[in-house]
Design an enzyme around this catalytic site. Structure first.
Site, PDB file in Angstrom:
ATOM      1  N   PRO A   2      -1.216 -23.165  -7.684  1.00 26.45           N
ATOM      2  CA  PRO A   2      -1.334 -21.804  -6.987  1.00 26.45           C
ATOM      3  C   PRO A   2      -1.048 -20.750  -7.731  1.00 26.45           C
ATOM      4  O   PRO A   2      -0.113 -20.676  -8.365  1.00 26.45           O
ATOM      5  CB  PRO A   2      -0.672 -22.323  -5.621  1.00 26.45           C
ATOM      6  N   GLU A   3      -1.873 -19.651  -7.425  1.00 29.82           N
ATOM      7  CA  GLU A   3      -1.508 -18.479  -8.070  1.00 29.82           C
ATOM      8  C   GLU A   3      -0.809 -17.402  -7.188  1.00 29.82           C
ATOM      9  O   GLU A   3      -0.787 -18.057  -5.780  1.00 29.82           O
ATOM     10  CB  GLU A   3      -2.802 -17.520  -8.465  1.00 29.82           C
ATOM     11  N   LYS A  51       5.550 -16.717  -6.623  1.00 27.14           N
ATOM     12  CA  LYS A  51       4.940 -17.747  -6.052  1.00 27.14           C
ATOM     13  C   LYS A  51       6.126 -18.461  -5.363  1.00 27.14           C
ATOM     14  O   LYS A  51       5.870 -19.836  -4.978  1.00 27.14           O
ATOM     15  CB  LYS A  51       4.619 -18.732  -7.259  1.00 27.14           C
ATOM     16  N   ARG A 264      -0.134 -25.355 -20.896  1.00 32.07           N
ATOM     17  CA  ARG A 264      -1.035 -25.641 -20.082  1.00 32.07           C
ATOM     18  C   ARG A 264      -2.359 -25.397 -20.816  1.00 32.07           C
ATOM     19  O   ARG A 264      -2.660 -24.621 -22.031  1.00 32.07           O
ATOM     20  CB  ARG A 264      -1.113 -24.497 -19.061  1.00 32.07           C
TER      21      ARG A 264
END
Ligand SMILES: [Zn+2]
Length: 277
Positions: A2-3, A51, A264
C-alpha cells in the site's frame, strides 16, 4: 505494498467510524497483546503518518502498519467478514461498527507519549498537514550516492511514497531509477510530482497516474514490462537493482518497515529515462 494514499484513506475511514465512540470489544489476536483489554475507552481519533496508522485512545495509541498485504475492514455489527477470521490480528468494536485489521505487518499498543518511538524516525509526511518539501529534500541529499529509486522509498527521507509512485514520478521527470540522487537536477520536481500524485489519488479507490481510470490505462510504466511506452513506444523495462547496501543488509544489517530491505521490481522506459553514464 500500500502507498501513502491508501493508508491515508484507511485512517480516514477508521476515524469516521470510530471517533467519539466507546469500545465495546477489543480483541488482540497477537501473542504480545492477547491479554490486553481496552473495552470502555473512548476513541479520540485515527490518523496516518506516512504508511503508519495511529488510533488514539485517552492514554494509549494503537499503532498498525499494513506492510505488504495488510488492510483494515469496517463492518456493520453482524455483517460477515470478507477475509478469513484466522487472518484477523485485531478487532475493535463499538455499538455500531466492527473494525478488523487483517494481515497487519505491525501491531503495537504504546502510551500516547511514546508514539515517537514508532514514528519519530519518519521523514515529512507527503499527505500530512505539516508536509515540508525542503526538509524532505535535505534528508534525501544526506546520502547523494544512493540511487534515486531507492532513496524515494526510504520512509526516513519522506513518508508515503511506495513503489508505484516512485516509478511513475521518475518516468514523468525522465529520470532513470539508478541515477545517484545527488545527480538528479530536477529532484524538487520529482518530490513535487510524487506528492501531487498522492494527493490526486487519496480520494480514489483506483490509483491512476495517467488521469485515465480505465483498466490497463492507469499507469505510465508501473506493471507494464514489455509493453510500449505511452510516450515513445519503446518497450518498458523492469528489473531489480541489487546494491552494495542490499548485500550489507542481507549480511545482517537491521532493517524495518521504513527502511527498504530488499530490492523491489522497478519499471522504466529506457528511452525516456536514459541510463546514467
Ligand atoms: Zn518512452
Amino acid at each position: 505494498m500500500p502507498e501513502g494514499d491508501t493508508v491515508w484513506r484507511s485512517a480516514r475511514r477508521l476515524d469516521q467510524a470510530l471517533t467519539g465512540a466507546t469500545l465495546t470489544v477489543t480483541d488482540f489476536r497477537v501473542p504480545e497483546l492477547a491479554t490486553l483489554d481496552l473495552t470502555g475507552q473512548q476513541v479520540e481519533e485515527t490518523v496516518s503518518r506516512g504508511k503508519h496508522l495511529l488510533t488514539r485512545l485517552p492514554e494509549v495509541t494503537i499503532h498498525s502498519h499494513l506492510k505488504m498485504e495488510g488492510s483494515w475492514h469496517l463492518y456493520k455489527l453482524g455483517s460477515p467478514w470478507r477475509s478469513p477470521a484466522f487472518q484477523a490480528r485485531v478487532v475493535l468494536a463499538t455499538d455500531r461498527w466492527q473494525a478488523v485489521g487483517f494481515r497487519l505487518g505491525a501491531l503495537d499498543v504504546v502510551p500516547r507519549d511514546q508514539e515517537h518511538t514508532l514514528v519519530g524516525h519518519l521523514g515529512p509526511d507527503l499527505l500530512g498537514p505539516d508536509w515540508d518539501a525542503d526538509e524532505a529534500l535535505a534528508r534525501l541529499l544526506r546520502s547523494p550516492e544512493v540511487p534515486v529509486g531507492e532513496a524515494l522509498l526510504d520512509q526516513r527521507n519522506l513518508a508515503g511514497v511506495g513503489n508505484l509512485y516512485k516509478c511513475e514520478s521518475l518516468f514523468l521527470l525522465g529520470i532513470h531509477p539508478e541515477l545517484p540522487i545527488g545527480e538528479v537536477h530536477v529532484l524538487p520536481e520529482v518530490v513535487d510530482k510524487a506528492q501531487r500524485l498522492l494527493v490526486m489519488n487519496r480520494e480514489r479507490a483506483e490509483q491512476t497516474t495517467t488521469g485515465n481510470a480505465r483498466r490497463g490505462q492507469r499507469h505510465w510504466v508501473y506493471g507494464r514490462a514489455g509493453q510500449p511506452c505511452r510516450r515513445c513506444g519503446t518497450p518498458i523495462e523492469s528489473g531489480t537493482f541489487a546494491t552494495a547496501r542490499d548485500q550489507a543488509r542481507a549480511a545482517g544489517e537491521a532493517s524495518s518497515v521504513d527502511n527498504p530491505s530488499q530490492a523491489r521490481v522497478t519499471y522504466w522506459c529506457p528511452t525516456c529515462q536514459p541510463a546514467p553514464s
